[in-house]
Design a protein around this motif. Structure first.
Motif, PDB file in Angstrom:
ATOM      1  N   GLN A   1       0.790  -1.320  -0.013  1.00 32.49           N
ATOM      2  CA  GLN A   1       0.036   0.047   0.051  1.00 32.49           C
ATOM      3  C   GLN A   1       0.877   1.246   0.057  1.00 32.49           C
ATOM      4  OE1 GLN A   1      -2.964  -0.280   3.021  1.00 32.49           O
ATOM      5  NE2 GLN A   1      -3.604  -2.108   2.469  1.00 32.49           N
ATOM      6  N   LEU A   2       1.834   1.103  -0.853  1.00 29.18           N
ATOM      7  CA  LEU A   2       2.819   2.351  -0.734  1.00 29.18           C
ATOM      8  C   LEU A   2       3.295   2.559  -2.306  1.00 29.18           C
ATOM      9  CD1 LEU A   2       5.150   1.534   1.985  1.00 29.18           C
ATOM     10  CD2 LEU A   2       3.785   3.423   1.876  1.00 29.18           C
ATOM     11  N   ARG A   3       3.400   3.692  -2.848  1.00 34.39           N
ATOM     12  CA  ARG A   3       4.299   3.792  -4.090  1.00 34.39           C
ATOM     13  C   ARG A   3       5.731   3.795  -3.950  1.00 34.39           C
ATOM     14  NH1 ARG A   3       2.276   8.730  -7.200  1.00 34.39           N
ATOM     15  NH2 ARG A   3       4.356   9.344  -7.848  1.00 34.39           N
ATOM     16  N   LEU A   4       6.275   2.828  -4.727  1.00 34.85           N
ATOM     17  CA  LEU A   4       7.920   2.521  -4.382  1.00 34.85           C
ATOM     18  C   LEU A   4       8.531   3.279  -5.605  1.00 34.85           C
ATOM     19  CD1 LEU A   4       7.319  -1.113  -3.894  1.00 34.85           C
ATOM     20  CD2 LEU A   4       7.791   0.578  -2.288  1.00 34.85           C
ATOM     21  N   VAL A   5       7.835   3.588  -6.736  1.00 34.06           N
ATOM     22  CA  VAL A   5       8.639   3.886  -8.091  1.00 34.06           C
ATOM     23  C   VAL A   5       7.800   4.978  -8.620  1.00 34.06           C
ATOM     24  CG1 VAL A   5       9.476   3.283 -10.299  1.00 34.06           C
ATOM     25  CG2 VAL A   5       9.612   1.538  -8.495  1.00 34.06           C
ATOM     26  N   ASP A   6       8.421   6.272  -8.926  1.00 33.75           N
ATOM     27  CA  ASP A   6       7.797   7.125  -9.515  1.00 33.75           C
ATOM     28  C   ASP A   6       8.151   7.023 -10.987  1.00 33.75           C
ATOM     29  OD1 ASP A   6       6.412   9.574  -9.818  1.00 33.75           O
ATOM     30  OD2 ASP A   6       7.911  11.126  -9.291  1.00 33.75           O
ATOM     31  N   ARG A   7       7.020   6.850 -11.653  1.00 33.23           N
ATOM     32  CA  ARG A   7       7.379   6.366 -13.112  1.00 33.23           C
ATOM     33  C   ARG A   7       6.812   7.829 -13.925  1.00 33.23           C
ATOM     34  NH1 ARG A   7       4.554   3.032 -10.545  1.00 33.23           N
ATOM     35  NH2 ARG A   7       4.917   0.668 -10.875  1.00 33.23           N
ATOM     36  N   ARG A   8       7.980   8.378 -14.547  1.00 37.68           N
ATOM     37  CA  ARG A   8       7.948   9.635 -15.263  1.00 37.68           C
ATOM     38  C   ARG A   8       8.615   9.270 -16.792  1.00 37.68           C
ATOM     39  NH1 ARG A   8       7.332  14.759 -11.682  1.00 37.68           N
ATOM     40  NH2 ARG A   8       6.311  13.782  -9.720  1.00 37.68           N
ATOM     41  N   GLY A   9       7.662   9.186 -17.711  1.00 39.36           N
ATOM     42  CA  GLY A   9       8.166   8.987 -19.090  1.00 39.36           C
ATOM     43  C   GLY A   9       8.999   7.524 -19.126  1.00 39.36           C
ATOM     44  N   ARG A  10      10.159   7.749 -19.501  1.00 33.29           N
ATOM     45  CA  ARG A  10      11.129   6.460 -19.589  1.00 33.29           C
ATOM     46  C   ARG A  10      11.807   6.148 -18.358  1.00 33.29           C
ATOM     47  NH1 ARG A  10      11.110   3.409 -24.223  1.00 33.29           N
ATOM     48  NH2 ARG A  10       9.799   3.887 -25.824  1.00 33.29           N
ATOM     49  N   LYS A  11      11.959   7.345 -17.593  1.00 32.64           N
ATOM     50  CA  LYS A  11      12.828   7.121 -16.401  1.00 32.64           C
ATOM     51  C   LYS A  11      12.057   6.777 -15.029  1.00 32.64           C
ATOM     52  CE  LYS A  11      16.547   9.249 -17.857  1.00 32.64           C
ATOM     53  NZ  LYS A  11      18.001   9.123 -17.599  1.00 32.64           N
ATOM     54  N   ILE A  12      12.607   6.061 -14.117  1.00 32.54           N
ATOM     55  CA  ILE A  12      12.015   5.752 -12.972  1.00 32.54           C
ATOM     56  C   ILE A  12      13.058   6.451 -11.808  1.00 32.54           C
ATOM     57  CG2 ILE A  12      11.144   3.549 -13.850  1.00 32.54           C
ATOM     58  CD1 ILE A  12      13.665   2.754 -11.605  1.00 32.54           C
ATOM     59  N   ARG A  13      12.161   6.713 -10.632  1.00 33.62           N
ATOM     60  CA  ARG A  13      12.934   7.174  -9.506  1.00 33.62           C
ATOM     61  C   ARG A  13      12.193   6.527  -8.355  1.00 33.62           C
ATOM     62  NH1 ARG A  13      12.893  13.703 -10.305  1.00 33.62           N
ATOM     63  NH2 ARG A  13      11.163  13.256  -8.927  1.00 33.62           N
ATOM     64  N   LEU A  14      12.873   6.096  -7.384  1.00 29.06           N
ATOM     65  CA  LEU A  14      12.368   5.640  -6.139  1.00 29.06           C
ATOM     66  C   LEU A  14      11.978   6.875  -5.263  1.00 29.06           C
ATOM     67  CD1 LEU A  14      15.283   3.148  -5.232  1.00 29.06           C
ATOM     68  CD2 LEU A  14      13.165   2.750  -6.200  1.00 29.06           C
ATOM     69  N   THR A  15      10.782   6.374  -4.680  1.00 27.86           N
ATOM     70  CA  THR A  15      10.223   7.037  -3.915  1.00 27.86           C
ATOM     71  C   THR A  15      11.004   6.987  -2.414  1.00 27.86           C
ATOM     72  OG1 THR A  15       8.816   5.518  -3.053  1.00 27.86           O
ATOM     73  CG2 THR A  15       7.820   7.161  -4.768  1.00 27.86           C
ATOM     74  N   PRO A  16      10.587   7.688  -1.092  1.00 25.93           N
ATOM     75  CA  PRO A  16      11.245   7.389   0.052  1.00 25.93           C
ATOM     76  C   PRO A  16      11.051   5.915   0.566  1.00 25.93           C
ATOM     77  CG  PRO A  16      10.640   9.511   0.115  1.00 25.93           C
ATOM     78  CD  PRO A  16      10.006   9.189  -1.202  1.00 25.93           C
ATOM     79  N   PRO A  17       9.768   5.514   0.188  1.00 24.48           N
ATOM     80  CA  PRO A  17       9.616   4.086   0.724  1.00 24.48           C
ATOM     81  C   PRO A  17      10.449   3.037  -0.131  1.00 24.48           C
ATOM     82  CG  PRO A  17       7.497   5.242   0.667  1.00 24.48           C
ATOM     83  CD  PRO A  17       8.609   6.287   0.190  1.00 24.48           C
ATOM     84  N   GLY A  18      10.401   3.519  -1.335  1.00 31.71           N
ATOM     85  CA  GLY A  18      11.074   2.406  -2.305  1.00 31.71           C
ATOM     86  C   GLY A  18      12.602   2.417  -2.002  1.00 31.71           C
ATOM     87  N   LYS A  19      13.323   3.645  -1.766  1.00 31.87           N
ATOM     88  CA  LYS A  19      14.516   3.606  -1.212  1.00 31.87           C
ATOM     89  C   LYS A  19      14.812   2.420   0.205  1.00 31.87           C
ATOM     90  CE  LYS A  19      15.893   7.935  -2.943  1.00 31.87           C
ATOM     91  NZ  LYS A  19      16.028   9.549  -2.651  1.00 31.87           N
ATOM     92  N   GLU A  20      13.749   2.731   1.105  1.00 34.14           N
ATOM     93  CA  GLU A  20      13.852   1.976   2.264  1.00 34.14           C
ATOM     94  C   GLU A  20      13.624   0.478   1.884  1.00 34.14           C
ATOM     95  OE1 GLU A  20      13.849   1.015   6.471  1.00 34.14           O
ATOM     96  OE2 GLU A  20      14.052   3.096   5.304  1.00 34.14           O
ATOM     97  N   LEU A  21      12.819  -0.067   0.958  1.00 37.26           N
ATOM     98  CA  LEU A  21      12.645  -1.357   0.498  1.00 37.26           C
ATOM     99  C   LEU A  21      13.759  -1.558  -0.206  1.00 37.26           C
ATOM    100  CD1 LEU A  21      10.864  -3.825   0.135  1.00 37.26           C
ATOM    101  CD2 LEU A  21       9.964  -2.915  -1.960  1.00 37.26           C
ATOM    102  N   LEU A  22      14.420  -0.871  -1.066  1.00 36.59           N
ATOM    103  CA  LEU A  22      15.656  -1.374  -1.772  1.00 36.59           C
ATOM    104  C   LEU A  22      16.817  -1.656  -0.682  1.00 36.59           C
ATOM    105  CD1 LEU A  22      16.869  -1.541  -4.321  1.00 36.59           C
ATOM    106  CD2 LEU A  22      18.104   0.666  -4.117  1.00 36.59           C
TER     107      LEU A  22
END
Length: 90
Positions: free
Chosen positions: A47-68
């Motif tokens: 129930q969290l967004r992990l990846v910010d999808r903008r065009g062809r690039k991806i960026r991790l959200t803060p929870p995504g960084k934690e999960l990584l």
């Protein structure tokens, strides 16, 4: 609370490392849709967004960084377990 799926974690870590769904799919030998589905399913489960999808690039959200951070440790432990147990195989 269910445990995290190792295949989804592998898809997540691979996506972050290579930077695109297409390249992650190629490396994992699955379809781009399968990688996308794994990430979406992982996000839904947590129930969290992990990846910010903008065009062809991806960026991790803060929870995504934690999960990584957790995912690296989990996958490394799994590899070490397999290596340790391989010593018992004749």
């Amino acid at each position: 609370m269910p445990i995290l799926d190792s295949r989804k974690l592998l898809a997540f870590v691979t996506l972050v490392r290579v930077g695109s769904f297409t390249l992650a799919a190629k490396e994992l030998n699955v379809t781009q849709s399968a990688v996308s589905h794994s990430i979406k399913s992982l996000e839904d489960e947590l129930q969290l967004r992990l990846v910010d999808r903008r065009g062809r690039k991806i960026r991790l959200t803060p929870p995504g960084k934690e999960l990584l951070n957790h995912a690296h440790r989990i996958l490394n432990e799994m590899q070490e377990a397999r290596a340790d147990l391989a010593l018992y195989v004749r």
